[in-house]
Design a protein around this motif. Structure first.
Motif, PDB file in Angstrom:
ATOM      1  N   ASP A   1       0.318 -31.662  17.768  1.00 38.36           N
ATOM      2  CA  ASP A   1      -0.078 -30.354  18.294  1.00 38.36           C
ATOM      3  C   ASP A   1      -1.557 -30.275  18.661  1.00 38.36           C
ATOM      4  O   ASP A   1      -2.029 -29.229  19.086  1.00 38.36           O
ATOM      5  N   VAL A   2      -2.311 -31.361  18.471  1.00 39.77           N
ATOM      6  CA  VAL A   2      -3.741 -31.321  18.784  1.00 39.77           C
ATOM      7  C   VAL A   2      -3.906 -31.106  20.287  1.00 39.77           C
ATOM      8  O   VAL A   2      -3.432 -31.913  21.088  1.00 39.77           O
ATOM      9  N   PRO A   3      -4.549 -30.026  20.697  1.00 43.73           N
ATOM     10  CA  PRO A   3      -4.592 -29.676  22.125  1.00 43.73           C
ATOM     11  C   PRO A   3      -5.612 -30.499  22.901  1.00 43.73           C
ATOM     12  O   PRO A   3      -6.585 -31.022  22.348  1.00 43.73           O
ATOM     13  N   THR A   4      -5.412 -30.602  24.195  1.00 40.83           N
ATOM     14  CA  THR A   4      -6.374 -31.228  25.106  1.00 40.83           C
ATOM     15  C   THR A   4      -7.243 -30.186  25.800  1.00 40.83           C
ATOM     16  O   THR A   4      -8.257 -30.545  26.411  1.00 40.83           O
TER      17      THR A   4
ATOM     18  N   ASN B 210      -9.888 -27.634  21.814  1.00 36.28           N
ATOM     19  CA  ASN B 210     -10.036 -28.916  21.134  1.00 36.28           C
ATOM     20  C   ASN B 210     -11.317 -28.930  20.310  1.00 36.28           C
ATOM     21  O   ASN B 210     -12.420 -28.711  20.831  1.00 36.28           O
ATOM     22  N   ALA B 211     -11.202 -29.235  19.032  1.00 36.23           N
ATOM     23  CA  ALA B 211     -12.342 -29.166  18.117  1.00 36.23           C
ATOM     24  C   ALA B 211     -13.399 -30.221  18.438  1.00 36.23           C
ATOM     25  O   ALA B 211     -14.588 -29.989  18.241  1.00 36.23           O
ATOM     26  N   ALA B 212     -12.996 -31.389  18.912  1.00 33.68           N
ATOM     27  CA  ALA B 212     -13.966 -32.443  19.224  1.00 33.68           C
ATOM     28  C   ALA B 212     -14.913 -31.992  20.329  1.00 33.68           C
ATOM     29  O   ALA B 212     -16.139 -32.111  20.210  1.00 33.68           O
ATOM     30  N   ILE B 213     -14.344 -31.485  21.409  1.00 31.21           N
ATOM     31  CA  ILE B 213     -15.167 -31.056  22.541  1.00 31.21           C
ATOM     32  C   ILE B 213     -16.068 -29.886  22.144  1.00 31.21           C
ATOM     33  O   ILE B 213     -17.270 -29.865  22.442  1.00 31.21           O
TER      34      ILE B 213
ATOM     35  N   LEU C  27     -12.347 -24.803  14.594  1.00 34.29           N
ATOM     36  CA  LEU C  27     -12.703 -25.338  13.287  1.00 34.29           C
ATOM     37  C   LEU C  27     -11.838 -24.750  12.176  1.00 34.29           C
ATOM     38  O   LEU C  27     -11.647 -25.383  11.136  1.00 34.29           O
ATOM     39  N   ALA C  28     -11.315 -23.545  12.390  1.00 31.72           N
ATOM     40  CA  ALA C  28     -10.458 -22.931  11.375  1.00 31.72           C
ATOM     41  C   ALA C  28      -9.172 -23.727  11.189  1.00 31.72           C
ATOM     42  O   ALA C  28      -8.630 -23.813  10.080  1.00 31.72           O
TER      43      ALA C  28
ATOM     44  N   SER D  46      -4.235 -27.736  14.850  1.00 35.07           N
ATOM     45  CA  SER D  46      -3.341 -26.844  15.582  1.00 35.07           C
ATOM     46  C   SER D  46      -3.981 -25.463  15.711  1.00 35.07           C
ATOM     47  O   SER D  46      -3.540 -24.503  15.074  1.00 35.07           O
ATOM     48  N   PRO D  47      -5.031 -25.355  16.523  1.00 35.73           N
ATOM     49  CA  PRO D  47      -5.729 -24.068  16.641  1.00 35.73           C
ATOM     50  C   PRO D  47      -4.904 -23.044  17.405  1.00 35.73           C
ATOM     51  O   PRO D  47      -4.005 -23.388  18.185  1.00 35.73           O
TER      52      PRO D  47
END
Length: 472
Positions: free
Chosen positions: A127-130, A135-138, A389-390, A394-395
């Motif tokens: 479920d990690v979004p692009t 996206n938390a990385a970006i 970050l929360a 899966s934000p």
């Protein structure tokens, strides 16, 4: 405070009031230039040349006022002012900071490499979004680190030496403690320009997996460098660590003798710390890099790029070529201003020494432009960053703050404030270097003109609407 200091403090405040009136006039002129968003720079009620000249004039006025309204005793008092604002449990804070830095690295790598991957048996990992706004990385790298943390380094104080996860990892490994036969300043300069080029020409702000790969490659190089050289790698060779260190010298908070102390903004720039031509080049590269990053996102640049490519220049060479030529021009103009300023001041001091002492004042300009360029960007992304970050894996649905139109005026004010601080720092350095007051003032004639040019260039870039760089 002595009677002399009180007298000069009153004169300084009066001069500052006069300067504020000038800035207010600039504000009236610039208020019509719109925001930094889609409509920024449109519908200007006065000619562009007028508000650019007015912004440059503010820098010139600040030079005149600082020359007339200060003496050595007052400058020394402002530069040496320190007030202890508290003590810290050093080990606890350092341990906490290192843990936060390592956790941030894990989040960036995990949400970067896992973004858009659907082959995992665990549903949560799939479920990690692009989406860049989810996206938390970006969001963590560009919104939290390069915008938020970088701004805190010159607005508050430099916390990157503790938060830097790669420095923490190096601290756990044995070191060879080798001395490299190259100037660390030039290594950091080439590294910084390379990172700026990669950031501009690649889709790192949109592609999470590519961003995680870039962070990994940078981390491998950094850890290897730290193992070979030791902790000196981060103070001499690492471009990112040196950027934060340079910005931290602008900040009003510093740690001395284990105590947190308040000082005058820019006071850290007056202490000699630039030792070589490579260090001077790094300061100029940082200034030019912030300018270049904004320049390539303007409509005039897009027209220029299309025209040059139309003449047969391959697009792949255009961006690095302009980056290198612009850096060489900025560095050359600065060195020439110092060389001829030395002649005007009629001093026996060496040009290299003068260039090293005055170079840190340019960092105030870089900081002013950085906050103008990124504060709105950071505030816009705060809700999306908090949402990611929360729940990094899966934000929920992201939203952003809408930046009001008047914020463009605030950004332009930050640019001018940075340049005024640069003039003040250079003025203090001049008084430290020269026994004669007139020598101190004359030494800065050409440098002030260069700063005025930088001011007008920065104002022009900030006032332009964003346009995606072509051929990327």
């Amino acid at each position: 405070m002595t009677d002399s200091r009180r007298r000069w403090w009153r004169v300084f405040c009066s001069s500052l009031a006069a300067l504020s009136a000038t800035v207010a006039f600039v504000g009236q002129v610039l208020a019509h230039s719109g925001s930094l968003g889609a409509n920024a720079g449109r519908g200007v009620a006065v000619p562009t040349w007028l508000f650019l000249a007015t912004g440059g004039g503010v820098v010139g006025v600040s030079f005149v006022l600082s020359s007339l309204a200060t003496d050595r005793e007052f400058l020394r008092y402002v530069h040496e002012y320190r007030r202890t604002v508290g003590t810290t449990r050093h080990d606890l804070l350092v341990g906490l900071g290192r843990a936060v830095g390592l956790l941030g690295l894990v989040v960036v790598l995990a949400t970067g490499f896992l973004a858009g991957r659907s082959e995992f048996p665990v549903a949560l990992l799939a479920d990690v979004p692009t989406d860049p706004l989810r996206n938390a990385a970006i969001l963590l790298v560009w919104g939290g680190w390069w915008a938020g943390l970088a701004m805190s380094s010159y607005l508050v104080g430099n916390g990157w030496p503790v938060l830097n996860p790669f420095r923490t990892i190096v601290g756990w490994l044995p070191s060879l403690d080798r001395d490299l036969p190259v100037d660390g300043g030039w290594v950091a300069t080439v590294g910084l320009l390379t990172l700026i080029w990669v950031e501009v020409v690649s889709p790192l702000a949109d592609a999470a997996q590519l961003l995680a790969t870039a962070v990994t490659l940078y981390g491998v190089v950094t850890v290897l460098g730290g193992v070979v050289v030791g902790d000196d790698y981060f103070t001499e060779y690492d471009p990112v660590a040196r950027v934060f260190d340079a910005y931290g010298r602008v900040a009003p908070l510093t740690v001395e003798d284990g105590r947190l102390k308040l000082r005058s903004p820019g006071a850290g720039l007056q202490t000699p710390w630039v030792d070589s031509t490579g260090d001077i080049a790094f300061v100029v590269a940082l200034l030019w890099g912030t300018t270049y990053d904004g320049l390539v996102a303007t409509a005039p640049w897009a027209d220029f790029a299309r025209a040059v490519v139309g003449l047969g220049v391959p697009p792949v060479f255009l961006y690095p070529l302009v980056l290198a030529v612009g850096f060489a021009a900025f560095l050359g103009v600065y060195l020439l201003s110092v060389r001829y300023g030395r002649r005007i001041a009629d001093t026996t001091l060496d040009s290299a020494e003068l260039a090293a002492r005055f170079a840190p004042s340019l960092l105030a300009i870089a900081a002013g432009y950085h906050v103008a360029h990124y504060l709105g960007y950071f505030l816009n992304l705060v809700p999306a960053l908090a949402n990611a970050l929360a729940n990094p894996l899966s934000p929920g649905q992201a939203f952003v703050f809408a930046i009001p139109g008047w914020f463009g005026l605030a950004s332009l004010t930050f640019v001018i404030a940075g340049h005024v601080l640069a003039v003040w720092v250079a003025h203090g350095v001049g008084y430290e270097l020269f026994p004669s007051r007139i020598q101190a003032v004359r030494s800065q004639y050409l440098l002030t003109l260069v700063m005025m040019f930088y001011t007008m260039t920065s104002l022009w870039i900030v006032s332009r609407p964003y346009e995606a760089p072509p051929f990327l």
